[in-house]
Structures are given as C-alpha cells and as structure tokens.
Scaffold this active site. Structure first.
Site, PDB file in Angstrom:
ATOM      1  CB  THR B 158      -0.971   0.011   1.212  1.00 32.15           C
ATOM      2  OG1 THR B 158      -0.222  -0.156   2.414  1.00 32.15           O
ATOM      3  CG2 THR B 158      -2.021  -1.063   1.085  1.00 32.15           C
ATOM      4  CE  LYS B 184       0.471  -3.366   3.204  1.00 27.16           C
ATOM      5  NZ  LYS B 184      -0.397  -2.507   4.070  1.00 27.16           N
ATOM      6  CB  THR B 195      -1.630  -1.708   8.433  1.00 28.36           C
ATOM      7  OG1 THR B 195      -2.873  -1.148   8.789  1.00 28.36           O
ATOM      8  CG2 THR B 195      -1.653  -1.690   6.911  1.00 28.36           C
ATOM      9  CD  GLU B 285       2.471   5.402   6.703  1.00 24.10           C
ATOM     10  OE1 GLU B 285       2.240   6.039   7.742  1.00 24.10           O
ATOM     11  OE2 GLU B 285       1.582   4.879   5.994  1.00 24.10           O
ATOM     12  CG  ASN B 407       0.422   8.812   8.314  1.00 30.11           C
ATOM     13  OD1 ASN B 407      -0.321   7.952   7.894  1.00 30.11           O
ATOM     14  ND2 ASN B 407       1.691   8.594   8.625  1.00 30.11           N
ATOM     15  CB  THR B 412     -10.953   9.133   4.353  1.00 30.35           C
ATOM     16  OG1 THR B 412     -11.240  10.417   4.888  1.00 30.35           O
ATOM     17  CG2 THR B 412     -10.032   8.401   5.283  1.00 30.35           C
TER      18      THR B 412
END
Lengths: 412, 412
Positions: B158, B184, B195, B285, B407, B412
């Site tokens: 992702t 991942k 995640t 990240e 982030n 969304t």
C-alpha cells in the site's frame, strides 16, 4: 453557573490580595534577556498543596518540594526555566536545596514554607552562580502590579509561544475572593502531569488538607485530561497557595453542598484549572487544532479513559486531523487497540456532531458539511460504545510538521 | 550459525517447491496498473497456520480466516490491497466470503483450504465487480517463475515504498528445503501485529499444530517486537503454508534439540520472520533511521518490554533521533513513565555503545564521536536498569516530516 464569577486576564498570579511576584533574566536561558527565574510570595502565612509528576524519573526540585509540601505551610515558590535540574544526581539535589535556602534567607521565611520548581533541558547541572544572583534580584523586584504578574507568567515559559494565565473573582460569604493561576506546557504533555508547571494563588484560606482535596479534584478533571504527545515529564508540578487575605475562611469539607462556600471555591478552582489545562493544549508544540475526545457508553470510567487516550495519542489520528481529513477508520481502530473489549456492531462515531459510523457501519453523511467542519480549529470526536453508562473526556491537539521541526531541531 | 543457510532475494514466495502465485491490477487501487490482487497457491495439499491482529475492531477477512485456519489445511491465500474491507458491517462479511468461494471455484479446492486478507483504506465496501474479475485473472496467471513471486510481493503493497521479501534454503535430513516470505507494512505498525501482512511458504511438511507452534515462536521474536507509530491495525495477518514438496517431513516437537530438523526449521523461520519484520520498520512511513532498543537488567521480560515500547513510541524520542540529536533526557524520561518502578541511581544508558548516562548521572563522553554516530542510519539504544536479569528488544524507526506529510495528506 450557580455562582457569580468575573474573569480577569492580566497580572493574574498576583491578583489575589497579599501576593507578589518577582522575576529576572539571570542568564539560565541561552537567549539573553529572556526571563528565567521567578518567585511567587505571599505576604501572609498561608497553606499550600501540590501535585507532582507520576514519572519514576523525577527531578531534584520535585523530590524536595514533594517533601516540603507535606507541612502544608507553603508561602512561596521559586521557579527557574531553561534548565530542569533533572537527571543531575546528588549535585542536583544540593542545588535545589540551595535554591530553597537562598530564597528563605531573602524572604526571611522558613525553608519548609518554600516550594521549588524547574523546567527546561534535562541532564545539565544548574548554573548556580547565575541562579544565586537571580534569586537575590527576583526578591528585590517583588511587587503586585499587573506587570509583575505578567512577567511571572512569562518567566516560567520554555517552548511555549504565549503566556498562559487567568484569574477569577468569586463572591463567597458576600466578600470578593480571587483565584489566580499561571501555567506553562508545550511539549511532553501527557495525562497525570507532564513538563507542565502550574501555580495558583488565592486569598481565601483553607486548611492544607482541604486545599489538597480541592486541588486533587480540580486536577483530575483538568490537567489529568490532557495529552499532547503521551510523554509524561520529570518535572510536572501543580501547586496552590491560599493566604486568607480576603478575610474568607473555609474550614470544613462537610459544608460542600449547593452554593456552600466550599462548593463555590471548588467551582472557581475547577474553572481556573480547566482553562489553564486547555490553554496548554492549544499552545501544544506545533498545534493547529484543539481536539476534544468524548467516549461514552463505556462499562467504566477507566475503560472510557483508556479508549479516549488511545485515540488522543495515535499519531495517525493526530496527523489526519492536522490534514483536516475525517479519517474515522483510524479513530475506530485506535479505540480497538486500547485493550478494552468492544462490540463493533454497537460502536458509533460522530465528528463535530456529524454521524459518520453507525453501529459498525459507515454512515451516509454529507461529506461537504463534514469537510468544511474539519477546517475548524476545534474538533470534537464523540465515540459511543453502547456497552454501559460511563464516559470520559480527553483534550489533545493535532500532530503537525511544526511539531517535528521543533522536536527534531531542539538540540541537547 | 549452527546450520547452513543460503539467502535468496528473488521470487521468494514461490521459491519453495510446489508453490505458484498469480497477480493482477484489477482496479481496486486508484492508481491504474498497480497490482492490487494476488493468489498464493500450493499445488499439493498442505498444512497452514496463521496469527491475526489483537485489535478489538478487526476486518471481515480476519474474522473469516481466523475460523478457516482452525482446520489447519490451508493451501491458498487470496489477498487484495487498496481496500481493507474493515468496518464494513455485514456486507463486508459477505464480500470476504465471496472472495473465498470464487477462489475455491477457480482453484478447484475446498473453501476451508483458503485464507483471505485485505489491506488498504478502512470503511469502504469492496468493489466486488473488480474483485471477481481480479480473482479470475489472478488464477489464470498463476506461475512459479521469479517474476511471479516478485509480482506477488508488490501486489500486497500500500504505502510501502519497496518490495519486502526473502527466501532461505536450509539443509534438513540432507535435503534442500526452502522457506520463502513476503510482507507489507508501512503505517499503523505496532507490537502484536498491525496493518501488516506477511505470508510465508515452505516445502517442508509439518502437522498444523506444530506449524502453529513454530509460527507463534517466530512472531513473538520478530513481528511482536516492532512498532512504528503504536497503532495496531484491523487487518494484521501472518500466515504460513507448508506443503512437504521437498520430501522432508517433521513430525514431532519432541525432537527439538540442537541440530534437530525441527530446530533447523525453527531457526530458518525465525530468520525469515525477523528479516521481514525489520524490513517493515526500515520501510516505515517516512523512516530515515532504524532504531534498536535493548532494555536489560529488568525484573521481568514484561517490564523490559513495557519500557522498550514506551521509549519506542515516544514522539519526542523519535523526533530527536530524526534530528540526529542524542537527547538522552527524553529516553530516560520515556522509560520513567512506562509504569515500571525504576531506581534512577541504578539506571545507565548507552547510545550506539557510547556511555551517556551512568547510574543516574550524565556521563562524560566524547560528544564529537557521539554526534558522528547519530548520523548512522542504525541507532542502538541500550538501557540498563540494574534491577534484575531480564531483557527485551524492540525495533522502531524515527518520526520525520515525511511521516506527517504521508499521514496528513492521505485522504479518505
């Protein structure tokens, strides 16, 4: 409001009768001319109460003040900024003791009437030559004008961007009484007290044990409800001095009924503490948004608090709000890892009063309205668990580029 | 090393005998032509084991796979990226079930031989038309060349910036066996699975219960030791399939002594899991530094872990390391609020093997050497508590501007 209250915004810490403050730029901070030492002093014998950090690693001044406040006779507080006197070993203890001894000599009061607090960099010895001269100079400059009070509020700042203070005037037994407070915060703010200092003065008098009880109640619903980065510091201190100069004496906790003197005082103290706690969050390092998180319908207040803090401390939630994105998946999943058993099919989420997740399912909501509301500087997250009757609230701020800049560039 | 191991870096997930993979860009991700669905398939009947997120809010595929893996007969895994199928209510359950049903039809195997996993945005229904077509296409493209394996590693990504995979060849009972893995991660990585998705294949065969035991051990010392932002996700899955195609069968946990087949297999699995867990942190990240935190001299492993995680999750520690500043005060104070009783006068801290805080006192150290060592991409923090004989290690990364950008701008 069940009581009359007048809010004042200047000279707050010396607004109650019989208090003075003295400050000085004695060179502890690297930026010259920045105030870095101050003394708050009551002309009259007083009672005092204080609460301190829960961090297992605590600074020398915390160690000393924790002991001194037991006597309940606090009349003065000496505070330096720019150096936390934490992780400084035996020398740190000696330095904190010397600060108290010198202040006692200058003010001609007993050592156990004095609290000491420090804030700033950890692990460096205090520059005691500067501190000694500073205590002399601060004592010499004591006064009770608004500018004395304002200078005191500035003298405790570190990475704070603005002075944070308030005073309220209340009527008790038909007399005017005042509560004044100053605070500093910015980084390392987490529940249970952090790099946060808060000092409150009042001209009411209360027995030390009762004052302690009132302070605990107020802190529980104010400073213990805030978090900026989940980092509890080594130096957190909230202290109050009550000197009775208004002529109002509150003697017993039994009279704590509607409209009683004690209840009015508690409401005033709650207001001052909540105002200052929120002011810390609003001035959090790099903060652009004030976030209130209400968790309701929990099995216990503890569970509600755990979930609220899990959401408040999630960097993913904080960055999403910084980006003005209503990323409810991050909020719900942060609730899910708080260590509390949840029922997804009973979980409902509102952001700024807009229903966004209803009993386990994304809700149909007006995305334009939601998107506009995210631009507000005040964001309200309301999570309903549907499991019981308890609730809790936590206040926090977003996580911005500015936070990273401040904390990556702050060098030891 | 007590065993012979050869590391391979291409086509990893299909490197063990009898495994193939098929992938497709079916349009779940918004960026066209990005692979977003894949199937891992064993030509032979196999055993399987899997571990899932501890988050109370878990995705539909987790719910379904948790049940399916009980049978221990896993032979295929169907995975989509770009949509987590989490917080999607009953429709989500139905969609996950349909993914399994379609995959079973295409592969002509039983539904309980299939696990399903999803990763990506939370709270959106899966675009099932695309998923249906994707499963057909992925099955049609199954193959066991290195490029099939590499495509599979990419199909689960992702916000990952690079493919993360490894395979090792071991000698067991004088036969070559292979363990291959892909993973991942990126955001929302925290201890106890996040995640994060990880899939491992091997051509050894083991009874399902023994395979489960081995997987738990490996995960405990790898994926459960990492944290990026303290955020445990709704979709974490680590699964392994063992098909026996190498002709090596390991049957009993009793033979787990030095050099036994089981021990060699466990060491190989530990290596694969640790390599992949660290790869997630290194590709966290915005990560610019890999940080290993060793806490030693604790009263229990649990206390050591609590302290290591408290340090690892402190934004103040993470930003300091991002700024290449050896701000040990933040490290020591993060240890102090972990909820573990400490004795400051016994606490000692090393950064990159340089003594910086010795039994409660700042140590004299060469600041130039320290400052140069902070520029390394690998930072080691070693905190000695002097309280007991237990230790623990956590791996994490720094907190950078890039993390905030990713982030805050992810919408969304």
């Amino acid at each position: 409001m069940s009581y009359t209250r007048e809010v004042m915004n200047t000279g707050c810490i010396v607004a109650p009768k019989g208090f003075s403050a003295g400050t000085v730029a004695c060179g502890i901070k690297t930026v010259k001319d920045n105030l870095d030492l101050g003394i708050i002093f009551s002309e009259y014998p007083s009672t005092g109460a204080a609460l301190f950090t829960t961090n297992q690693i605590y600074a020398a001044p915390v160690k000393l003040s924790r002991k001194a406040v037991q006597k309940g006779r606090t009349r003065a507080i000496v505070i330096n900024s720019g150096n936390a006197n934490a992780c400084t070993g035996e020398q740190g203890d000696k330095d904190a003791e010397e600060m108290v001894r010198l202040t006692a000599e200058c003010l001609k009061i007993s050592e156990d009437e004095i609290l000491v607090a420090s804030t700033g960099i950890i692990g460096r010895p205090l520059p005691m030559d500067k501190v000694r001269a500073g205590i002399q100079a601060a004592t010499a400059s004591l006064g009770n004008t608004p500018s004395h009070g304002n200078a005191m509020a500035r003298a405790i700042m570190t990475t704070d961007t603005r002075q944070k203070d308030i005073a309220v005037r209340l009527k008790i037994q038909n007399k005017d009484v005042i509560l004044g407070g100053i605070t500093k915060g910015a980084g390392m703010i987490a529940p249970n007290l952090a790099t946060m200092l808060c000092f409150i003065t009042t001209d009411v008098s209360l027995p030390a044990s009762l004052l302690d009880e009132c302070l605990r109640k107020s802190v529980e619903s104010s400073f213990n409800r805030i978090t900026i980065d989940g980092h509890t510091s080594t130096n957190d201190t909230v202290a109050i001095i009550a000197n009775g100069a208004s002529g109002v004496h509150i003697s017993s906790s039994k009279e704590n009924t509607g409209g009683s003197p004690l209840q009015i005082f508690q409401q005033g103290l709650d207001y001052v503490a909540s105002y200052l706690a929120k002011a810390i969050v609003k001035d959090g390092e790099g903060a652009t948004k004030f976030i209130q998180i209400d968790v309701i319908g929990a099995r216990s207040r503890g569970e509600a608090a755990r979930i609220a803090r899990s959401i408040a401390d999630s960097p993913l939630v904080k960055t999403a709000i910084n980006g003005e994105d209503p990323n409810w998946g991050r909020i719900v999943s942060a609730a899910g890892y708080a260590g509390v058993e949840l029922d997804e099919s009973k979980t409902t989420l509102y952001i700024n009063d807009i229903l966004i997740f209803a009993k386990g399912m994304p809700a149909q909501c007006d995305l334009t309205t939601l998107s506009i509301s995210m631009k507000s500087t005040d964001i309200q997250i309301r999570l309903e668990l549907g499991l019981g009757n308890y609730s809790d609230t936590v206040w926090t701020c977003d996580l911005s580029h500015e936070y990273v800049t401040i904390n990556a560039e702050y060098h030891t």
